[in-house]
Design a protein around this motif. Structure first.
Motif, PDB file in Angstrom:
ATOM      1  N   ARG A   1       0.714  -1.576  -0.270  1.00  0.00           N
ATOM      2  CA  ARG A   1      -0.202  -0.499   0.237  1.00  0.00           C
ATOM      3  C   ARG A   1       0.609   1.034   0.353  1.00  0.00           C
ATOM      4  O   ARG A   1       0.187   2.768  -0.770  1.00  0.00           O
ATOM      5  CB  ARG A   1      -0.656   0.092   0.977  1.00  0.00           C
ATOM      6  CG  ARG A   1      -1.996  -1.499   1.537  1.00  0.00           C
ATOM      7  CD  ARG A   1      -3.281  -0.768   2.318  1.00  0.00           C
ATOM      8  NE  ARG A   1      -4.236  -1.834   2.256  1.00  0.00           N
ATOM      9  CZ  ARG A   1      -4.154  -2.868   3.097  1.00  0.00           C
ATOM     10  NH1 ARG A   1      -3.135  -3.341   3.860  1.00  0.00           N
ATOM     11  NH2 ARG A   1      -4.915  -3.881   3.075  1.00  0.00           N
ATOM     12  N   ALA A   2       1.990   1.063   0.566  1.00  0.00           N
ATOM     13  CA  ALA A   2       2.771   2.569   0.494  1.00  0.00           C
ATOM     14  C   ALA A   2       3.516   2.969  -0.462  1.00  0.00           C
ATOM     15  O   ALA A   2       4.178   4.169  -1.445  1.00  0.00           O
ATOM     16  CB  ALA A   2       4.008   1.952   1.964  1.00  0.00           C
ATOM     17  N   PHE A   3       3.756   1.577  -1.141  1.00  0.00           N
ATOM     18  CA  PHE A   3       4.459   1.543  -2.541  1.00  0.00           C
ATOM     19  C   PHE A   3       2.998   2.323  -3.800  1.00  0.00           C
ATOM     20  O   PHE A   3       3.758   2.341  -5.084  1.00  0.00           O
ATOM     21  CB  PHE A   3       5.007   0.539  -2.637  1.00  0.00           C
ATOM     22  CG  PHE A   3       6.540   0.395  -2.289  1.00  0.00           C
ATOM     23  CD1 PHE A   3       7.196   1.165  -3.429  1.00  0.00           C
ATOM     24  CD2 PHE A   3       6.957   0.346  -1.231  1.00  0.00           C
ATOM     25  CE1 PHE A   3       9.187   0.993  -2.690  1.00  0.00           C
ATOM     26  CE2 PHE A   3       8.461   0.383  -0.776  1.00  0.00           C
ATOM     27  CZ  PHE A   3       9.001   0.756  -1.234  1.00  0.00           C
ATOM     28  N   ALA A   4       2.353   2.207  -3.015  1.00  0.00           N
ATOM     29  CA  ALA A   4       0.886   2.841  -4.280  1.00  0.00           C
ATOM     30  C   ALA A   4       0.561   3.837  -4.399  1.00  0.00           C
ATOM     31  O   ALA A   4       0.033   4.439  -4.989  1.00  0.00           O
ATOM     32  CB  ALA A   4      -0.183   1.384  -4.078  1.00  0.00           C
ATOM     33  N   VAL A   5       0.784   4.412  -3.466  1.00  0.00           N
ATOM     34  CA  VAL A   5       0.690   6.153  -2.852  1.00  0.00           C
ATOM     35  C   VAL A   5       1.764   6.675  -3.778  1.00  0.00           C
ATOM     36  O   VAL A   5       2.952   5.828  -3.957  1.00  0.00           O
ATOM     37  CB  VAL A   5       1.172   6.867  -1.657  1.00  0.00           C
ATOM     38  CG1 VAL A   5       0.903   7.668  -1.277  1.00  0.00           C
ATOM     39  CG2 VAL A   5       0.001   5.562  -0.513  1.00  0.00           C
ATOM     40  N   SER A   6       1.173   7.877  -4.589  1.00  0.00           N
ATOM     41  CA  SER A   6       2.094   8.264  -5.681  1.00  0.00           C
ATOM     42  C   SER A   6       2.232   9.510  -5.225  1.00  0.00           C
ATOM     43  O   SER A   6       1.998  10.902  -3.982  1.00  0.00           O
ATOM     44  CB  SER A   6       1.335   8.731  -6.953  1.00  0.00           C
ATOM     45  OG  SER A   6       2.146   9.919  -7.586  1.00  0.00           O
TER      46      SER A   6
END
Length: 207
Positions: free
Chosen positions: A126-131
Motif C-alpha cells: 500500500r505504501a508503494f502504491a501511493v503517488s
C-alpha cells in the motif's frame, strides 16, 4: 535381439539415413506497434472490465530502481502486472501506466529489481502504491547485486534486471527486462506470497 540391441540398431540406421536439408523458413513481418484508436475501442464499461479481470488472482510485486543521478532518489511502485516471459534468453515483463511519474525515473536508470512480496507485506505494498510520497522511508533494503536497485527485506524473491525493450500497450507500457541475477528469501520454504484477488489482498490459504 533384445530391446537394447534393437535400440542400437535403430540408432545406427538413423545415422545412415541422409535427409534433404530443410528449406529456409521466411520470417513473418514484424507487426506494427501502435496504440488502439478511439474509434476501435469496444463499448465496455470500465467498472465491468475491472470486475471480471479481478477474478484472476495475481501475485504482488514492488518494482524498484536505483537513483539515475546523484540528485535522484530510488524509485519504486507496486505492480501486480508482472510475468515471466522467456527462458532463453531469460526475460521477464511488467506493465506500467503511461502517465506514471515513476516510470521516467526507472527508464533513466535503465535497470530495475522485481521484489515478490510475502503475505505479511500488504502494508508495504500500500505504501508503494501511493503517488508522490517518499516510499522508502523506514523500509529496510539492500542493493541488488548487478543493478544496485533496492532489494526489499522480507520479500519472497527478487529478480535483478536491465531494461531490454519497451512496447506500447494501449494506455500502458510493456517493459521487458533481461534477468541478470535472481534469488529467493531466507525462508523461501515457509514464506507465502501476497496475492491480489477481487480488489483485495489475500493469501493462498484463503483462496
Amino acid at each position: 535381439m533384445g530391446q537394447a540391441g534393437m535400440a542400437e540398431a535403430a540408432v545406427r540406421y538413423l545415422r545412415q539415413v541422409r535427409t534433404a536439408a530443410p528449406e529456409p523458413v521466411e520470417p513473418l513481418p514484424r507487426p506494427e506497434l501502435r496504440c488502439v484508436g478511439t474509434d476501435e475501442r469496444a463499448p465496455l464499461d470500465p467498472r465491468e472490465f475491472r470486475r471480471v479481470l479481478g477474478t484472476f488472482a495475481t501475485g504482488v510485486t514492488v518494482i524498484t530502481a536505483p537513483p539515475a543521478t546523484p540528485a535522484d532518489s530510488p524509485a519504486g511502485f507496486a505492480c501486480q502486472s508482472f510475468t515471466s516471459l522467456s527462458l532463453d534468453p531469460p526475460l521477464v515483463a511488467f506493465v506500467i501506466g503511461r502517465t506514471s511519474t515513476t516510470w521516467p525515473r526507472i527508464a533513466r536508470a535503465g535497470v530495475f529489481c522485481v521484489n515478490v512480496l510475502a503475505a505479511h507485506q500488504a502494508e508495504l505494498c500500500r505504501a508503494f502504491a501511493v503517488s508522490g510520497a517518499d516510499k522508502f522511508t523506514g523500509v529496510p533494503y539492500d542493493a541488488a547485486p548487478v543493478s544496485g536497485s533496492p532489494r526489499l527485506s522480507g520479500a519472497v524473491a527478487w529478480i535483478d534486471c536491465a531494461i531490454h525493450a519497451v512496447h506500447t500497450g494501449g494506455d500502458h507500457l510493456i517493459v521487458v527486462g533481461r534477468v541478470n541475477a535472481l534469488g529467493t528469501g531466507d525462508d523461501d520454504d515457509q514464506d507465502e506470497p501476497l496475492l491480489f484477488h477481487r480488489g483485495r489482498f489475500t493469501r493462498l490459504t484463503e483462496l
